[in-house]
Design a protein around this motif. Structure first.
Motif, PDB file in Angstrom:
ATOM      1  N   LYS A  67       0.806  -1.233   0.000  1.00 42.80           N
ATOM      2  CA  LYS A  67       0.000   0.000   0.000  1.00 42.80           C
ATOM      3  C   LYS A  67       0.837   1.281   0.000  1.00 42.80           C
ATOM      4  N   HIS A  68       2.135   1.152  -0.161  1.00 44.89           N
ATOM      5  CA  HIS A  68       3.027   2.298  -0.292  1.00 44.89           C
ATOM      6  C   HIS A  68       4.345   1.791  -0.874  1.00 44.89           C
ATOM      7  N   ASN A  69       5.081   2.682  -1.518  1.00 42.03           N
ATOM      8  CA  ASN A  69       6.408   2.301  -1.995  1.00 42.03           C
ATOM      9  C   ASN A  69       7.311   2.143  -0.777  1.00 42.03           C
ATOM     10  N   THR A  70       7.996   1.009  -0.702  1.00 40.97           N
ATOM     11  CA  THR A  70       8.899   0.750   0.409  1.00 40.97           C
ATOM     12  C   THR A  70      10.263   0.365  -0.153  1.00 40.97           C
ATOM     13  N   PHE A  71      11.316   0.625   0.623  1.00 40.08           N
ATOM     14  CA  PHE A  71      12.671   0.522   0.105  1.00 40.08           C
ATOM     15  C   PHE A  71      13.602  -0.194   1.076  1.00 40.08           C
ATOM     16  N   LEU A  72      14.620  -0.830   0.515  1.00 39.01           N
ATOM     17  CA  LEU A  72      15.747  -1.345   1.293  1.00 39.01           C
ATOM     18  C   LEU A  72      16.808  -0.252   1.224  1.00 39.01           C
ATOM     19  N   CYS A  73      17.136   0.335   2.368  1.00 35.16           N
ATOM     20  CA  CYS A  73      17.947   1.553   2.429  1.00 35.16           C
ATOM     21  C   CYS A  73      19.345   1.294   2.970  1.00 35.16           C
ATOM     22  N   LEU A 104      15.634   9.139   3.863  1.00 31.50           N
ATOM     23  CA  LEU A 104      14.630   8.280   4.492  1.00 31.50           C
ATOM     24  C   LEU A 104      13.611   9.186   5.162  1.00 31.50           C
ATOM     25  N   GLU A 105      12.374   9.166   4.676  1.00 28.73           N
ATOM     26  CA  GLU A 105      11.318  10.041   5.199  1.00 28.73           C
ATOM     27  C   GLU A 105      10.528   9.380   6.323  1.00 28.73           C
ATOM     28  N   ASP A 106      10.300   8.070   6.223  1.00 27.43           N
ATOM     29  CA  ASP A 106       9.493   7.343   7.209  1.00 27.43           C
ATOM     30  C   ASP A 106      10.223   6.063   7.594  1.00 27.43           C
ATOM     31  N   VAL A 112      11.036   6.739   1.130  1.00 25.85           N
ATOM     32  CA  VAL A 112      12.138   7.663   0.868  1.00 25.85           C
ATOM     33  C   VAL A 112      11.715   8.738  -0.122  1.00 25.85           C
ATOM     34  N   SER A 113      12.542   9.770  -0.227  1.00 28.85           N
ATOM     35  CA  SER A 113      12.338  10.794  -1.247  1.00 28.85           C
ATOM     36  C   SER A 113      13.684  11.137  -1.867  1.00 28.85           C
ATOM     37  N   PRO A 185      20.542  16.316  -4.307  1.00 28.20           N
ATOM     38  CA  PRO A 185      21.407  16.605  -3.156  1.00 28.20           C
ATOM     39  C   PRO A 185      22.853  16.181  -3.419  1.00 28.20           C
ATOM     40  N   ASP A 186      23.759  16.696  -2.601  1.00 25.62           N
ATOM     41  CA  ASP A 186      25.172  16.363  -2.729  1.00 25.62           C
ATOM     42  C   ASP A 186      25.507  14.981  -2.183  1.00 25.62           C
ATOM     43  N   GLU A 187      24.661  14.471  -1.278  1.00 26.10           N
ATOM     44  CA  GLU A 187      24.841  13.131  -0.757  1.00 26.10           C
ATOM     45  C   GLU A 187      23.515  12.609  -0.231  1.00 26.10           C
ATOM     46  N   GLY A 188      23.460  11.316  -0.002  1.00 23.91           N
ATOM     47  CA  GLY A 188      22.254  10.694   0.535  1.00 23.91           C
ATOM     48  C   GLY A 188      22.376   9.194   0.468  1.00 23.91           C
TER      49      GLY A 188
END
Length: 193
Positions: A67-73, A104-106, A112-113, A185-188
């Motif tokens: 129900k949302h895009n989820t990521f391995l960060c 990482l937003e949540d 993520v964004s 961004p310059d990094e993330g």
């Protein structure tokens, strides 16, 4: 719903660049052996029910729609880098991607964004802005080239190179995106959808 995504053969090259050396060269780079060890997901965080390591590859699988895009960060942040890997969408179905220099937003849902190098029909090799404050195409890859180069149901060689504000995305050695993007961004973090 997101489909299975299989990633293998990672090579991350972190650039040690100076203003006098505006391009990544072998003499300016150092490998990061902690990026992916081929055995487990050390150094990564996400909703682990969707992620595993099998036969030396990261496998993402969503048997039900989260129900949302989820990521391995990645737990680490990266600035200038070159990332090479092989990727396959099972049966050529799905919409996925690799977040670069993202945020990482949540941390509960691993949302993520930031900029995303796309993987999926109609979007292979494009640079898209995912999530909060983004939500638009930064640069679409040429559809005629995608049709010619991408193997929808097989493994594809994927390359992402970030130096300063310049991003180059290649699939099977063909350039899909090669441009400057002042908003990145310059990094993330790096994150797999």
């Amino acid at each position: 719903m997101r489909s299975p995504l299989l990633l293998v053969s990672f090579a991350l090259i972190l650039a040690a660049l100076t203003a006098a050396a505006p391009a990544v060269r072998n003499s300016d780079t150092a490998s990061d052996p902690t990026f992916f060890n081929g055995k487990d997901l050390s150094g990564w965080e996400g909703l682990m029910k969707y992620w595993s390591v099998k036969d030396g590859a990261i496998v993402g699988y969503t048997p039900e729609d989260p129900k949302h895009n989820t990521f391995l960060c990645s737990k680490k942040k990266y600035g200038d880098f070159e990332l090479r890997f092989k990727v396959r969408l099972k049966n050529g179905i799905g919409n996925s991607g690799v977040q670069i220099r993202s945020k990482l937003e949540d941390p509960e849902k691993f949302i993520v964004s930031g900029p995303q190098c796309d993987i999926g029909a109609g979007y292979w090799g494009s640079l898209y802005g995912e999530g909060k404050g983004w939500g638009y195409m930064l640069k679409q890859s040429p559809s005629d080239l995608v049709k010619k180069v991408v193997k929808p149901s097989d493994f594809n060689d994927y390359s992402i190179k970030c130096v300063g504000k310049h991003v180059t995305i290649k699939i099977n050695d063909e350039t899909m995106v090669d441009d400057d993007f002042t908003k990145i961004p310059d990094e993330g973090i790096i994150a797999w959808q």
